[in-house]
Design an enzyme around this catalytic site. Structure first.
Site, PDB file in Angstrom:
ATOM      1  NE  ARG A 260      -3.893   0.594   1.773  1.00 27.10           N
ATOM      2  CZ  ARG A 260      -5.126   0.608   2.284  1.00 27.10           C
ATOM      3  NH1 ARG A 260      -5.369   1.272   3.399  1.00 27.10           N
ATOM      4  NH2 ARG A 260      -6.090  -0.035   1.668  1.00 27.10           N
TER       5      ARG A 260
ATOM      6  CG  HIS B 222      -8.075  -0.330  -3.264  1.00 21.73           C
ATOM      7  ND1 HIS B 222      -7.323  -1.427  -2.886  1.00 21.73           N
ATOM      8  CD2 HIS B 222      -8.721   0.072  -2.125  1.00 21.73           C
ATOM      9  CE1 HIS B 222      -7.496  -1.655  -1.594  1.00 21.73           C
ATOM     10  NE2 HIS B 222      -8.344  -0.774  -1.112  1.00 21.73           N
TER      11      HIS B 222
ATOM     12  CD  GLN C 294     -12.671  -2.139  -1.418  1.00 20.91           C
ATOM     13  OE1 GLN C 294     -11.889  -2.007  -0.487  1.00 20.91           O
ATOM     14  NE2 GLN C 294     -13.877  -2.659  -1.250  1.00 20.91           N
TER      15      GLN C 294
ATOM     16  CG  ASP D  80     -13.466   6.174  -1.685  1.00 17.89           C
ATOM     17  OD1 ASP D  80     -13.364   5.995  -0.454  1.00 17.89           O
ATOM     18  OD2 ASP D  80     -12.491   6.170  -2.463  1.00 17.89           O
TER      19      ASP D  80
ATOM     20  CB  CYS E  67     -13.796   1.013  -0.578  1.00 17.30           C
ATOM     21  SG  CYS E  67     -13.527   2.784  -0.467  1.00 17.30           S
TER      22      CYS E  67
ATOM     23  NE  ARG F 155      -9.784  -5.650   0.025  1.00 18.56           N
ATOM     24  CZ  ARG F 155      -9.056  -4.641   0.496  1.00 18.56           C
ATOM     25  NH1 ARG F 155      -9.650  -3.571   0.995  1.00 18.56           N
ATOM     26  NH2 ARG F 155      -7.733  -4.665   0.427  1.00 18.56           N
TER      27      ARG F 155
HETATM   28  N1  NVA Z   1     -10.008   6.659  -1.874  1.00 17.53           N
HETATM   29  C1  NVA Z   1      -9.692   6.139  -0.571  1.00 17.53           C
HETATM   30  C2  NVA Z   1      -9.839   4.659  -0.540  1.00 17.53           C
HETATM   31  C3  NVA Z   1      -9.602   4.021   0.806  1.00 17.53           C
HETATM   32  C4  NVA Z   1      -9.707   2.527   0.785  1.00 17.53           C
HETATM   33  C5  NVA Z   1      -8.279   6.554  -0.208  1.00 17.53           C
HETATM   34  O1  NVA Z   1      -7.413   6.546  -1.090  1.00 17.53           O
HETATM   35  O2  NVA Z   1      -8.040   6.897   0.951  1.00 17.53           O
HETATM   36  N1   CP Z   2     -11.097  -0.490   1.919  1.00 17.20           N
HETATM   37  C1   CP Z   2      -9.851  -0.512   2.432  1.00 17.20           C
HETATM   38  O1   CP Z   2      -8.868  -0.696   1.718  1.00 17.20           O
HETATM   39  O2   CP Z   2      -9.818  -0.340   3.771  1.00 17.20           O
HETATM   40  P1   CP Z   2      -8.490  -0.037   4.614  1.00 17.20           P
HETATM   41  O3   CP Z   2      -8.004   1.316   4.202  1.00 17.20           O
HETATM   42  O4   CP Z   2      -8.941  -0.057   6.059  1.00 17.20           O
HETATM   43  O5   CP Z   2      -7.484  -1.082   4.330  1.00 17.20           O
END
Ligand code: NVA
Ligand code: CP
Length: 333
Positions: free
Chosen positions: A108, A135, A138, A229, A268, A296
């Site tokens: 990540r 992602h 997801q 989101d 998500c 997930r």
């Molecule tokens: N768009 C959000 C998704 C989190 C899973 C982010 O990047 O924080």
């Molecule tokens: N949806 C998702 O990726 O959640 P987290 O940011 O908690 O991993």
């Protein structure tokens, strides 16, 4: 023990790294794992997964750690929030160390280029678990959730309402590969990346996907599900101007009524209740957000099993030397 169709031990940096049949195979395995949890036992026996995180996580970390544990493997969490990858040592050196101990890397990161560099440097699969652009894990879980609820990949349509960034891009890619419809509704200035959209539109010519990008919330009418989101993604600075732009795109009871009484609500997570979604929508009977979270794990377990199938080579290249020739070590002068 299941015999998984190997998908070539490749990287998953964005959903479009997978072919349609590979996604369908992974989803079938994920559904099987959910129905028959005992089938995952031992699937990753003796295998280790490195999980590196430059940003916070609940679902991704938990679902990978618990999932790999249930498959008899080991997941090792590496915290990189203080010092992003590439600061203590090069991304390439980092990857070339990890591949000597681990069978896959889950990453990540802030920038998509980080997973690209990591994947180029290593011979083990790199799985992107959120960057600025994509992602894919997801999207796999979301597809599993939609299909469970009767989503028809040939005829149904998903609606996205909100910021056109990472999660949105992965869902547009999903639609373009599998051939389903997607209506993306964003405030002006927050549309999805034009290159991602044009690649997906080009792909949709082959798959029959219907991809629509608009600022008109009325376009969600008749959608099978409405997905939103956060307005401020991780790593972005909160801005009142951005919040005002998104006010008209909050998913509340009125917005869900435009979609229709049977439309599902998806997110998500993490949700910012009262901003992108109201309590009454996320807590409604139409909300499937916790199914998405659960899936997930099933989807990622399936992904790992296909990537690390005994029938597929551990190396991304069949030939160790070829792999190294692509990134040659310069000879000393
Ligand atoms: N768009 C959000 C998704 C989190 C899973 C982010 O990047 O924080
Ligand atoms: N949806 C998702 O990726 O959640 P987290 O940011 O908690 O991993």
């Amino acid at each position: 023990m299941n015999s998984f169709q190997p998908i070539g031990s490749k990287d998953l940096l964005r959903l479009s790294d997978l072919a349609q049949h590979e996604i369908l195979d992974i989803l079938a395995t994920a559904a099987d794992f959910k129905r028959n949890p005992e089938r995952v036992a031992g699937a990753m026996s003796g295998k280790s997964v490195c999980m590196l995180f430059e940003k916070p996580s609940l679902r991704t970390r938990m679902s990978f750690e618990v999932g790999v544990f249930r498959m008899g493997g080991q997941a090792i969490y590496l915290e990189h929030r203080e010092a992003p990858l590439g600061t203590r040592e090069t991304i390439s050196d980092y990857g070339k160390n990890i591949e000597r101990w681990c069978h896959a890397i889950v990453a990540r990161v802030h920038s998509h280029s980080t997973v690209v560099d990591l994947a180029a440097a290593t011979r083990i699969p790199v799985i992107n678990t959120l960057c600025d652009m994509h992602h894919p894990c997801q999207a796999l879980a979301d597809l599993q959730t939609l299909i469970e609820r009767g989503f028809d990949l040939n005829h149904s349509r998903l609606a996205w309402v909100g910021d056109g960034n990472n999660v949105c891009h992965s869902l547009i890619e999903a639609a373009s590969i599998l051939g389903f419809g997607i209506t993306v509704v964003t405030p002006k200035g927050f549309e999805p990346d034009s290159t991602v959209v044009s690649q997906c539109v080009a792909r949709s010519m082959r798959t029959g996907a219907r991809i629509e990008v608009t600022n008109d919330i009325g376009a969600i009418q008749g959608a099978f599900a409405v997905y939103t989101d956060t307005w401020t993604s991780m790593g972005q600075t909160e801005s009142n101007a951005k919040k005002s732009a998104f006010e008209a795109y909050r998913v509340d009871r009125k917005v869900m009524a435009i979609a229709g009484p049977t439309s599902l609500f998806m997110h998500c997570l993490p949700a910012h209740r009262g901003e992108e979604v109201t309590d009454e929508v996320i807590d409604s009977a139409n909300s499937v957000v916790f199914d998405q979270a659960e899936n997930r794990m099933h989807a990622q377990n399936a992904l790992l099993c296909h990537l690390l199938s005994p029938k597929s080579s551990l190396s991304k290249s069949d030939d160790f030397n070829t792999a190294h020739a692509r990134h040659p070590t310069p000879a000393l002068q």
